[in-house]
Structure formats: structure tokens, C-alpha cells
Scaffold this motif. Structure first.
Motif, PDB file in Angstrom:
ATOM      1  N   LEU A 308       0.818  -1.211   0.000  1.00 43.88           N
ATOM      2  CA  LEU A 308       0.000   0.000   0.000  1.00 43.88           C
ATOM      3  C   LEU A 308       0.852   1.261   0.000  1.00 43.88           C
ATOM      4  O   LEU A 308       1.885   1.323   0.679  1.00 43.88           O
ATOM      5  CB  LEU A 308      -0.909   0.020   1.223  1.00 43.88           C
ATOM      6  CG  LEU A 308      -1.982  -1.080   1.315  1.00 43.88           C
ATOM      7  CD1 LEU A 308      -2.749  -0.934   2.621  1.00 43.88           C
ATOM      8  CD2 LEU A 308      -2.926  -1.028   0.129  1.00 43.88           C
ATOM      9  N   ALA A 309       0.404   2.251  -0.735  1.00 41.52           N
ATOM     10  CA  ALA A 309       1.037   3.572  -0.692  1.00 41.52           C
ATOM     11  C   ALA A 309       0.652   4.258   0.609  1.00 41.52           C
ATOM     12  O   ALA A 309      -0.439   4.031   1.152  1.00 41.52           O
ATOM     13  CB  ALA A 309       0.586   4.408  -1.888  1.00 41.52           C
ATOM     14  N   GLU A 310       1.537   5.104   1.105  1.00 44.17           N
ATOM     15  CA  GLU A 310       1.276   5.775   2.380  1.00 44.17           C
ATOM     16  C   GLU A 310       0.008   6.624   2.313  1.00 44.17           C
ATOM     17  O   GLU A 310      -0.762   6.690   3.276  1.00 44.17           O
ATOM     18  CB  GLU A 310       2.471   6.641   2.781  1.00 44.17           C
ATOM     19  CG  GLU A 310       2.353   7.224   4.173  1.00 44.17           C
ATOM     20  CD  GLU A 310       3.614   7.961   4.619  1.00 44.17           C
ATOM     21  OE1 GLU A 310       3.699   8.294   5.818  1.00 44.17           O
ATOM     22  OE2 GLU A 310       4.511   8.180   3.776  1.00 44.17           O
ATOM     23  N   SER A 311      -0.252   7.252   1.168  1.00 45.91           N
ATOM     24  CA  SER A 311      -1.457   8.077   1.019  1.00 45.91           C
ATOM     25  C   SER A 311      -2.721   7.225   1.143  1.00 45.91           C
ATOM     26  O   SER A 311      -3.730   7.662   1.714  1.00 45.91           O
ATOM     27  CB  SER A 311      -1.443   8.799  -0.332  1.00 45.91           C
ATOM     28  OG  SER A 311      -1.340   7.866  -1.408  1.00 45.91           O
ATOM     29  N   ASN A 312      -2.675   6.008   0.612  1.00 47.06           N
ATOM     30  CA  ASN A 312      -3.791   5.084   0.726  1.00 47.06           C
ATOM     31  C   ASN A 312      -3.999   4.670   2.185  1.00 47.06           C
ATOM     32  O   ASN A 312      -5.124   4.585   2.678  1.00 47.06           O
ATOM     33  CB  ASN A 312      -3.521   3.861  -0.144  1.00 47.06           C
ATOM     34  CG  ASN A 312      -4.749   2.994  -0.406  1.00 47.06           C
ATOM     35  OD1 ASN A 312      -4.645   1.926  -0.991  1.00 47.06           O
ATOM     36  ND2 ASN A 312      -5.927   3.436   0.017  1.00 47.06           N
ATOM     37  N   GLN A 313      -2.886   4.442   2.883  1.00 44.90           N
ATOM     38  CA  GLN A 313      -2.976   4.088   4.309  1.00 44.90           C
ATOM     39  C   GLN A 313      -3.600   5.229   5.119  1.00 44.90           C
ATOM     40  O   GLN A 313      -4.367   4.985   6.054  1.00 44.90           O
ATOM     41  CB  GLN A 313      -1.592   3.750   4.858  1.00 44.90           C
ATOM     42  CG  GLN A 313      -1.009   2.451   4.310  1.00 44.90           C
ATOM     43  CD  GLN A 313       0.344   2.140   4.901  1.00 44.90           C
ATOM     44  OE1 GLN A 313       1.372   2.468   4.316  1.00 44.90           O
ATOM     45  NE2 GLN A 313       0.361   1.506   6.059  1.00 44.90           N
ATOM     46  N   GLN A 314      -3.284   6.454   4.767  1.00 40.29           N
ATOM     47  CA  GLN A 314      -3.871   7.598   5.464  1.00 40.29           C
ATOM     48  C   GLN A 314      -5.380   7.634   5.284  1.00 40.29           C
ATOM     49  O   GLN A 314      -6.128   7.904   6.232  1.00 40.29           O
ATOM     50  CB  GLN A 314      -3.240   8.896   4.951  1.00 40.29           C
ATOM     51  CG  GLN A 314      -1.784   9.064   5.352  1.00 40.29           C
ATOM     52  CD  GLN A 314      -1.101  10.213   4.632  1.00 40.29           C
ATOM     53  OE1 GLN A 314      -1.622  10.754   3.638  1.00 40.29           O
ATOM     54  NE2 GLN A 314       0.063  10.616   5.127  1.00 40.29           N
ATOM     55  N   ILE A 337       9.757  -6.634   0.775  1.00 41.76           N
ATOM     56  CA  ILE A 337       9.468  -5.623  -0.242  1.00 41.76           C
ATOM     57  C   ILE A 337      10.469  -5.820  -1.380  1.00 41.76           C
ATOM     58  O   ILE A 337      11.675  -5.833  -1.145  1.00 41.76           O
ATOM     59  CB  ILE A 337       9.575  -4.189   0.304  1.00 41.76           C
ATOM     60  CG1 ILE A 337       8.778  -4.037   1.611  1.00 41.76           C
ATOM     61  CG2 ILE A 337       9.118  -3.178  -0.745  1.00 41.76           C
ATOM     62  CD1 ILE A 337       7.295  -4.131   1.475  1.00 41.76           C
ATOM     63  N   TYR A 338       9.972  -5.936  -2.636  1.00 42.15           N
ATOM     64  CA  TYR A 338      10.847  -6.326  -3.741  1.00 42.15           C
ATOM     65  C   TYR A 338      10.989  -5.281  -4.850  1.00 42.15           C
ATOM     66  O   TYR A 338      11.723  -5.501  -5.804  1.00 42.15           O
ATOM     67  CB  TYR A 338      10.323  -7.628  -4.367  1.00 42.15           C
ATOM     68  CG  TYR A 338      10.123  -8.729  -3.364  1.00 42.15           C
ATOM     69  CD1 TYR A 338      11.132  -9.085  -2.470  1.00 42.15           C
ATOM     70  CD2 TYR A 338       8.910  -9.414  -3.282  1.00 42.15           C
ATOM     71  CE1 TYR A 338      10.947 -10.088  -1.532  1.00 42.15           C
ATOM     72  CE2 TYR A 338       8.715 -10.424  -2.352  1.00 42.15           C
ATOM     73  CZ  TYR A 338       9.736 -10.751  -1.482  1.00 42.15           C
ATOM     74  OH  TYR A 338       9.548 -11.744  -0.559  1.00 42.15           O
ATOM     75  N   VAL A 339      10.272  -4.177  -4.739  1.00 41.14           N
ATOM     76  CA  VAL A 339      10.323  -3.175  -5.808  1.00 41.14           C
ATOM     77  C   VAL A 339      10.821  -1.853  -5.241  1.00 41.14           C
ATOM     78  O   VAL A 339      10.496  -1.489  -4.105  1.00 41.14           O
ATOM     79  CB  VAL A 339       8.935  -2.995  -6.462  1.00 41.14           C
ATOM     80  CG1 VAL A 339       8.539  -4.264  -7.219  1.00 41.14           C
ATOM     81  CG2 VAL A 339       7.865  -2.646  -5.431  1.00 41.14           C
ATOM     82  N   PRO A 340      11.633  -1.118  -6.024  1.00 42.34           N
ATOM     83  CA  PRO A 340      12.250   0.110  -5.491  1.00 42.34           C
ATOM     84  C   PRO A 340      11.278   1.259  -5.265  1.00 42.34           C
ATOM     85  O   PRO A 340      11.573   2.171  -4.489  1.00 42.34           O
ATOM     86  CB  PRO A 340      13.275   0.472  -6.577  1.00 42.34           C
ATOM     87  CG  PRO A 340      12.773  -0.174  -7.827  1.00 42.34           C
ATOM     88  CD  PRO A 340      12.094  -1.426  -7.396  1.00 42.34           C
ATOM     89  N   ASP A 341      10.111   1.215  -5.910  1.00 45.94           N
ATOM     90  CA  ASP A 341       9.171   2.335  -5.795  1.00 45.94           C
ATOM     91  C   ASP A 341       8.174   2.178  -4.659  1.00 45.94           C
ATOM     92  O   ASP A 341       7.264   2.996  -4.504  1.00 45.94           O
ATOM     93  CB  ASP A 341       8.422   2.534  -7.119  1.00 45.94           C
ATOM     94  CG  ASP A 341       7.684   1.277  -7.557  1.00 45.94           C
ATOM     95  OD1 ASP A 341       8.238   0.173  -7.389  1.00 45.94           O
ATOM     96  OD2 ASP A 341       6.553   1.386  -8.077  1.00 45.94           O
ATOM     97  N   LYS A 342       8.331   1.116  -3.868  1.00 43.70           N
ATOM     98  CA  LYS A 342       7.431   0.922  -2.726  1.00 43.70           C
ATOM     99  C   LYS A 342       8.252   0.673  -1.462  1.00 43.70           C
ATOM    100  O   LYS A 342       9.344   0.119  -1.519  1.00 43.70           O
ATOM    101  CB  LYS A 342       6.506  -0.280  -2.959  1.00 43.70           C
ATOM    102  CG  LYS A 342       5.455  -0.086  -4.051  1.00 43.70           C
ATOM    103  CD  LYS A 342       4.414   0.917  -3.622  1.00 43.70           C
ATOM    104  CE  LYS A 342       3.308   1.074  -4.652  1.00 43.70           C
ATOM    105  NZ  LYS A 342       2.377  -0.053  -4.665  1.00 43.70           N
TER     106      LYS A 342
END
Length: 554
Positions: A308-314, A337-342
Motif C-alpha cells: 500500500l502507498a502511504e497516502s492510501n494508508q492515510q 518488499i521487492y520493488v524500489p518504488d514501494k
């Protein structure tokens, strides 16, 4: 000494092989076709779980035969006299397909040529060490020293164990009653270990943690059951769960007599969690008289692998605050976590960053030693951090945990080590980081290889695995295959998984065991087989899939 031990082990293994070769077993009965019913997707009543349990039990290779069952006709417990909540409960990860796999494995032991494969490859469950992953050396050194403290004072120990593992073992033993790992502890767990876990949480989140909020458990599963037991009073109490979901949640809700209220993750957006959809499901459940008590969020996702993106968690935190829901945050894959953008953000960190304090939102976070890079499933260690509950409620949670006396001490120790591993300057730091990074980087490569392989198959689409330990591809099955599944009263993806197992020895879990959008079919496959085995799995899967699609092509 080590050479002698190695030779002795080699001789013992050879002896066991000779014994195994000499075994003769009674012929087994022929395999019966799957009888599990197709899934109803109305999760609210749980009636589909009962129906599928009864029908799959009839097809369960390990279930007693009619003749065996008749021998128990005079016993007082009958299938219609046991707790109906047990019948209603189901756990697909170790369900019918796995039972069949275990039978095939026994067949291979007796007759290695009995099937078109020479081994069973279990891709059904997140059990890393069973598939060859090695434990972290530092963790096991500390455990060994704590379990056998008499060797701490021996001169040889200095040459066999790292200095920091010896020091850590002394520290931990000083915190254990009687310095004995065989002794009961405080029901929430050893206080010093809870202090250590809190220090790790604070280092991760940047916000304080209270050891009185920590309840150490035998893995995360008992903690989930404890919260369901606390929150569910009757069938009128509901728990919002993601679909697809980890079957622990549907099983625990059923066992405790509640109602599962589904919200669907959006496969088209990488298994996105839309708060607007969750709100609609909440309103629908409330309109039917369901008192929704909590929202379950699994991050990173199981079986879906999204982060989850932090904005989604908010948005999720605000939603729970506004609707008066307990937020149950399954965060056991936080290291995966396996991807650099998360990146992983705990829900507690997100809530505190938004200005919500202890009395603003009820939040329970689950962590486990079974996942991450450690994979210590059999040690059964984990904890929940419980915040935002009144003192009188906390007393009730403590009372429930006291009924089980305490969680096992080895698991408690591991939980403290996971949250406080070696630091820069410690003797074990370099070897620890090398082991950790090798495991995580290999998992990332395996995830990518399997994702690409699955997407190359006809009619299969698979979102990337951003985290966790699984892929959850969607299969566009031909109508003939769907009809063939219906003819044997089986969900189409279970039909596919059974055929895959019988042809290749590869074990996956049908998506119908996790829940899915009606009319779609999936399976869950772990990324855990060792990296050098992945090409063979890809080859077996690809050959089978092509043959299957050709056989049932419309």
C-alpha cells in the motif's frame, strides 16, 4: 570433531535410505476425483464454507472410508453433533489439494515411478525453510545458547559462537524466570523481550512504543483469533476483510461465530484498495443489520503481493476513525518488499504521523517470525501491538491471553531478535546482513521470474509481486474446462490445480479458497522454492498449461 559428526550423519542417512527401500506397504486405493463444490461468493452468511467443507471432506484422500466410519457408529460424537462453527470453518492453504499432494508423496516413496514426476513441490504455503531456505545464523546461535546455557561457560564456546551471540544470550537469560527456556513466562511475554521489541518498533517508526501494549503469541495466528474472540459476540457482528484474503480471517470469523463482510481489491489497479468501495460494503452490511466492528488490512498483501502507498494508508486510517472501526493491521510481511518504488509503513506510524494519538483510534498490528527473511515458521513466534483500547478492555485481552498461560519461549526470543538484529560494529553484523540481503534479493529475482513466466502463458495475467511471498495470477479458463469442473462438482480453479498437481507434482492453492470476484479464477503460488528450482517449476507449469488449454479449447 565436526568431520566425525559429518561422517556419522552420512552413515545414518544411508542407513535410513536402506530402511526406506525395504518398506512394503499395502496397495493404496485409486484416486478419486474432486468433489468440492463451486464457490458461492456471498461471504456474509458463510453457507458456502459449510457446503464446501462437507463436499470436499467426502473427497479428502485422508478422510475415513465408509467402512471405517461405520466402526464408530456407537461413539457419542457424530458429524451432525459437533459445533457447526467448526464445520463452517475452512482453511484452503492446507485443504483438499494439499491432502492429495501428501498422498501422492507417499505413493512416490513406495513406487518412485508411480507418477509422471519424481517429487512434490509445495508452492502452497509460506513455509520457507521447508523449501531449503537456511535460518539466520545469529538467531540460531542465540537460541542454542539460551536453550543450553551450560555451554556458555565452556572455553570451546568462544570458538564456536560469535561474541555478540554469547552476549545476547546472557542478556536474554537474565530476563527469563529461572534462566530457563522451559519455564512459563508472563502471559504477555517476558518483559525484557517486550522492551526489546518496543525499541525495535520505535527505531522503525520514529514513535514511542509501550511494552504493556505488546502481547507475544505463538505466531500471528493466535493473536488474530484473540482479537476475533474479543470483538465477535454473535452472527450480527461483522469484520470487513479484503477479497482475496488470507483464509485465517474467514476461518477465525467462522469459528468465533461472526460475519465476514467482504471488500474487493481491484486487480486492474494492482490489487488496489479503494476506500470508497469499502464504505459501500460497510453501508450494505449495516443496512442488513450487521454491526461491523473492525477492518482487516493485509499489507503487504496475501495472497496478492501488493504494497500500500502511504497516502492510501492515510485514507484507511481516516476511514476507521470516522466509522468507529478497529483497524486490524496484518503486517507480517513488512520485511518482504521487492520493488524500489514501494516501501513499508506501519499503520501505527501512519496514524501517529497524522496526529492521531493513543485515544483517537483503536489499532492492532500483527507481526510474525514466520515470514520476512527469517522464515522461522516452526518456532511459532509473533506478537500483536494493541493500542487505543481502554484499560478495562486491555484487562480482558490480558485475561484471554492468560488462559493460554504464555507463548513458547523460543518464539518469544526470536521475536525480540527479529526486531533487534545485530547492529553496525557487532561481530555478527556483516554475516547477518549478507545472509539477510542474499535471501531478500533472491526472493525478488524469483518473484520476477515467475511473474514473467505466468504472464507468458495463454489466458493468464499476473500482477507484479511488490512484496510478501506469493503471486496470484488470473486464469481465463475455456468454457469446456469450466463445464468439466461443474460435471465433477468442483470450482474451476480447483479443477485446474488438481490437474496441475496430478501432471506435474506442483502444489498451488485455488483462488476460490481466498475469495475472488465472481466469474474470475486464480491460484496462489509461492515464490519460495530455491532459485535453482524455479526453471524446473516454470517448465513443468508451462508444459502442463499448454496441454490443458489444448485439451479444453473452445
Amino acid at each position: 570433531m565436526r568431520k566425525f559428526a559429518a561422517e556419522k550423519s552420512k552413515n545414518l542417512l544411508a542407513h535410513r535410505k536402506l530402511l526406506a527401500a525395504g518398506l512394503r506397504r499395502h496397495p493404496t486405493s485409486s484416486l478419486i476425483s474432486s468433489q468440492s463444490s463451486s464457490h458461492s461468493h456471498n461471504y456474509l452468511p458463510h453457507s458456502s464454507f459449510l457446503l464446501r467443507f462437507l463436499t470436499t471432506s467426502a473427497a479428502n484422500p485422508s478422510a475415513p472410508s465408509e467402512s471405517m466410519a461405520s466402526d464408530y457408529s456407537s461413539t457419542p460424537v457424530k458429524i451432525d453433533s459437533i459445533n457447526p462453527k467448526v464445520l463452517e470453518c475452512e482453511y484452503a492453504v492446507r485443504g483438499e489439494i494439499v491432502n492429495l499432494a501428501q498422498k501422492l508423496q507417499e505413493d512416490l516413496k513406495v513406487n518412485p515411478d508411480s507418477h509422471p514426476f519424481d517429487e512434490i513441490i509445495y508452492c502452497n504455503i509460506g513455509n520457507p525453510q521447508s523449501l531449503g531456505q537456511q535460518p539466520i545464523t545469529f538467531f540460531r546461535e542465540v537460541l542454542a545458547l539460551c536453550d543450553h546455557p551450560a555451554i556458555l561457560d565452556k572455553a570451546e564456546t568462544q570458538g564456536l559462537f560469535s561474541a555478540d551471540s554469547i552476549e545476547r544470550a546472557f542478556q536474554i537469560l537474565d530476563q527469563i524466570p529461572g534462566r530457563a527456556t522451559g519455564a512459563y513466562s508472563h502471559s504477555q511475554g517476558i518483559k525484557g523481550l517486550r522492551d526489546t521489541i518496543c525499541a525495535g518498533i520505535e527505531a522503525r517508526d520514529g514513535f514511542p512504543a509501550d511494552p504493556n501494549d505488546i502481547f507475544l503469541t505463538d505466531g500471528a495466528s493466535p493473536a488474530v483469533h484473540m482479537m476475533m474472540q474479543l470483538l465477535i459476540r454473535s452472527k450480527s457482528d461483522g469484520i470487513l476483510c479484503p477479497i482475496p484474503q488470507y483464509p485465517l480471517y474467514s476461518a477465525s470469523i467462522a469459528l468465533h461465530g461472526g460475519t465476514l463482510v467482504p471488500y474487493y481489491l481491484d486487480e486492474a489497479t494492482g490489487w488496489g484498495l479503494e476506500v470508497s468501495d469499502v464504505k459501500k460494503q460497510l453501508e450494505t452490511a449495516r443496512s442488513k443489520g450487521v454491526n461491523v466492528r473492525a477492518l482487516v488490512v493485509i499489507n503487504p498483501g496475501n495472497p496478492t503481493g501488493q504494497v500500500l502507498a502511504e497516502s492510501n494508508q492515510q485514507e484507511i486510517v481516516d476511514f476507521c476513525k470516522k466509522e468507529g472501526l478497529v483497524l486490524l493491521a496484518d503486517e507480517v510481511y513488512q520485511e518482504n518488499i521487492y520493488v524500489p518504488d514501494k516501501q513499508f509503513h506501519s499503520f501505527k506510524k501512519v496514524a501517529r504521523s497524522m496526529g492521531y494519538g493513543e485515544k483517537d483510534i483503536s489499532l492492532v498490528s500483527f507481526q510474525s517470525v514466520s515470514k520476512g527473511y527469517y522464515g522461522e515458521c516452526g518456532k511459532r513466534g509473533g506478537y500483536m501491538e494493541v493500542t487505543g483500547f481502554a484499560p478495562e478492555i486491555r484487562e480482558q485481552i490480558y485475561k484471554v491471553s492468560s488462559v493460554n498461560l504464555c507463548s513458547n519461549i523460543s518464539g518469544q526470543i526470536l521475536a525480540s531478535l527479529v526486531m533487534n538484529p545485530p547492529k553496525v560494529g557487532d561481530e555478527s553484523y556483516e554475516s547477518y546482513t549478507a545472509e539477510r540481503d542474499a535471501i531478500l534479493s533472491s526472493l525478488a529475482r524469483r518473484a520476477k521470474t515467475l511473474e514473467e513466466a505466468l504472464n507468458s502463458l495463454e489466458g493468464v495475467t499476473c500482477n507484479r509481486a511488490e512484496g510478501a511471498m506469493y503471486l496470484f495470477p488470473c486464469i481465463d479458463l475455456p468454457n469446456k474446462a469450466i463445464e468439466a469442473a461443474k460435471a465433477v462438482n468442483t470450482a474451476p480453479d480447483a479443477f485446474y490445480a488438481r490437474r496441475l498437481l496430478n501432471a506435474t507434482g506442483v502444489v498451488v492453492v485455488p483462488g476460490s479458497g481466498f475469495g475472488q470476484v465472481p466469474g474470475t479464477w486464480h491460484f496462489r503460488c509461492t515464490i519460495l522454492p530455491q532459485e535453482d528450482r524455479i526453471p524446473a517449476i516454470v517448465s513443468r507449469l508451462s508444459e502442463f498449461h499448454k496441454a490443458f488449454m489444448d485439451e479444453y479449447r473452445d
